[in-house]
Design a protein around this motif. Sequence first.
Motif, PDB file in Angstrom:
ATOM      1  N   GLN A  37       0.834  -1.208   0.000  1.00 13.27           N
ATOM      2  CA  GLN A  37       0.000   0.000   0.000  1.00 13.27           C
ATOM      3  C   GLN A  37       0.866   1.254   0.000  1.00 13.27           C
ATOM      4  OE1 GLN A  37      -2.454  -0.563   3.449  1.00 13.27           O
ATOM      5  NE2 GLN A  37      -4.008  -1.726   2.343  1.00 13.27           N
ATOM      6  N   LEU A  38       1.912   1.249   0.815  1.00 16.82           N
ATOM      7  CA  LEU A  38       2.801   2.411   0.875  1.00 16.82           C
ATOM      8  C   LEU A  38       3.556   2.604  -0.437  1.00 16.82           C
ATOM      9  CD1 LEU A  38       4.185   1.955   4.493  1.00 16.82           C
ATOM     10  CD2 LEU A  38       2.603   3.728   3.690  1.00 16.82           C
ATOM     11  N   GLU A  39       3.980   1.505  -1.052  1.00 14.83           N
ATOM     12  CA  GLU A  39       4.658   1.609  -2.345  1.00 14.83           C
ATOM     13  C   GLU A  39       3.721   2.175  -3.404  1.00 14.83           C
ATOM     14  OE1 GLU A  39       6.043  -2.410  -2.910  1.00 14.83           O
ATOM     15  OE2 GLU A  39       8.005  -1.958  -2.054  1.00 14.83           O
ATOM     16  N   ALA A  40       2.451   1.757  -3.374  1.00 15.63           N
ATOM     17  CA  ALA A  40       1.476   2.281  -4.325  1.00 15.63           C
ATOM     18  C   ALA A  40       1.251   3.771  -4.094  1.00 15.63           C
ATOM     19  CB  ALA A  40       0.159   1.518  -4.210  1.00 15.63           C
ATOM     20  N   ALA A  41       1.154   4.179  -2.839  1.00 14.92           N
ATOM     21  CA  ALA A  41       0.981   5.596  -2.530  1.00 14.92           C
ATOM     22  C   ALA A  41       2.189   6.398  -2.993  1.00 14.92           C
ATOM     23  CB  ALA A  41       0.753   5.784  -1.033  1.00 14.92           C
ATOM     24  N   LEU A  42       3.370   5.864  -2.800  1.00 13.71           N
ATOM     25  CA  LEU A  42       4.582   6.548  -3.242  1.00 13.71           C
ATOM     26  C   LEU A  42       4.620   6.648  -4.764  1.00 13.71           C
ATOM     27  CD1 LEU A  42       7.294   7.829  -2.529  1.00 13.71           C
ATOM     28  CD2 LEU A  42       8.298   5.540  -2.561  1.00 13.71           C
ATOM     29  N   ALA A  43       4.212   5.598  -5.440  1.00 17.07           N
ATOM     30  CA  ALA A  43       4.195   5.612  -6.907  1.00 17.07           C
ATOM     31  C   ALA A  43       3.246   6.685  -7.429  1.00 17.07           C
ATOM     32  CB  ALA A  43       3.798   4.236  -7.437  1.00 17.07           C
ATOM     33  N   GLU A  44       2.137   6.905  -6.716  1.00 20.65           N
ATOM     34  CA  GLU A  44       1.193   7.951  -7.127  1.00 20.65           C
ATOM     35  C   GLU A  44       1.810   9.333  -7.043  1.00 20.65           C
ATOM     36  OE1 GLU A  44      -2.394   7.654  -4.864  1.00 20.65           O
ATOM     37  OE2 GLU A  44      -2.791   5.603  -5.537  1.00 20.65           O
ATOM     38  N   THR A  45       2.767   9.544  -6.176  1.00 17.31           N
ATOM     39  CA  THR A  45       3.392  10.858  -6.035  1.00 17.31           C
ATOM     40  C   THR A  45       4.541  11.055  -7.012  1.00 17.31           C
ATOM     41  OG1 THR A  45       4.973  10.154  -4.345  1.00 17.31           O
ATOM     42  CG2 THR A  45       2.820  10.916  -3.582  1.00 17.31           C
ATOM     43  N   ASP A  46       5.008  10.004  -7.643  1.00 12.47           N
ATOM     44  CA  ASP A  46       6.162  10.132  -8.551  1.00 12.47           C
ATOM     45  C   ASP A  46       5.876  11.042  -9.738  1.00 12.47           C
ATOM     46  OD1 ASP A  46       8.010   8.694  -7.141  1.00 12.47           O
ATOM     47  OD2 ASP A  46       7.690   6.807  -8.227  1.00 12.47           O
ATOM     48  N   GLY A  47       4.719  10.890 -10.357  1.00  9.73           N
ATOM     49  CA  GLY A  47       4.397  11.710 -11.526  1.00  9.73           C
ATOM     50  C   GLY A  47       4.397  13.194 -11.205  1.00  9.73           C
ATOM     51  N   PRO A  48       3.600  13.629 -10.240  1.00  8.79           N
ATOM     52  CA  PRO A  48       3.596  15.054  -9.896  1.00  8.79           C
ATOM     53  C   PRO A  48       4.971  15.540  -9.413  1.00  8.79           C
ATOM     54  CG  PRO A  48       1.674  13.971  -8.959  1.00  8.79           C
ATOM     55  CD  PRO A  48       2.563  12.908  -9.530  1.00  8.79           C
ATOM     56  N   TYR A  49       5.676  14.725  -8.701  1.00  8.58           N
ATOM     57  CA  TYR A  49       7.001  15.112  -8.205  1.00  8.58           C
ATOM     58  C   TYR A  49       7.946  15.333  -9.386  1.00  8.58           C
ATOM     59  CZ  TYR A  49      11.468  14.872  -5.742  1.00  8.58           C
ATOM     60  OH  TYR A  49      12.722  15.148  -5.257  1.00  8.58           O
ATOM     61  N   ARG A  50       7.911  14.483 -10.369  1.00 14.47           N
ATOM     62  CA  ARG A  50       8.801  14.635 -11.539  1.00 14.47           C
ATOM     63  C   ARG A  50       8.425  15.877 -12.350  1.00 14.47           C
ATOM     64  NH1 ARG A  50       9.016   8.338 -13.309  1.00 14.47           N
ATOM     65  NH2 ARG A  50      10.438   7.702 -11.643  1.00 14.47           N
ATOM     66  N   ARG A  51       7.131  16.134 -12.453  1.00 13.53           N
ATOM     67  CA  ARG A  51       6.707  17.321 -13.206  1.00 13.53           C
ATOM     68  C   ARG A  51       7.105  18.596 -12.470  1.00 13.53           C
ATOM     69  NH1 ARG A  51       2.358  13.859 -14.384  1.00 13.53           N
ATOM     70  NH2 ARG A  51       1.156  14.568 -12.577  1.00 13.53           N
ATOM     71  N   ALA A  52       7.084  18.545 -11.153  1.00 15.88           N
ATOM     72  CA  ALA A  52       7.433  19.738 -10.380  1.00 15.88           C
ATOM     73  C   ALA A  52       8.917  19.980 -10.479  1.00 15.88           C
ATOM     74  CB  ALA A  52       7.036  19.543  -8.921  1.00 15.88           C
TER      75      ALA A  52
END
Length: 52
Positions: A37-52
């Motif tokens: 679950q934590l890995e999935a939550a972290l993966a969800e933040t990767d896209g916005p983090y990379r764009r930022a």
Amino acid sequence: MDAQGILNKADEIETARQAARLEAIGPLASILAERKQLEAALAETDGPYRRA
């Protein structure tokens, strides 16, 4: 001890081993589920983090 006694004792030992395995696996399974679950939550933040 006769043959049946030996078989009964072997069955008791195997039952105890299986119970010990289940006791050990339960907490590990919970931790693994939480990790996924934590890995999935972290993966969800990767896209916005990379764009930022």
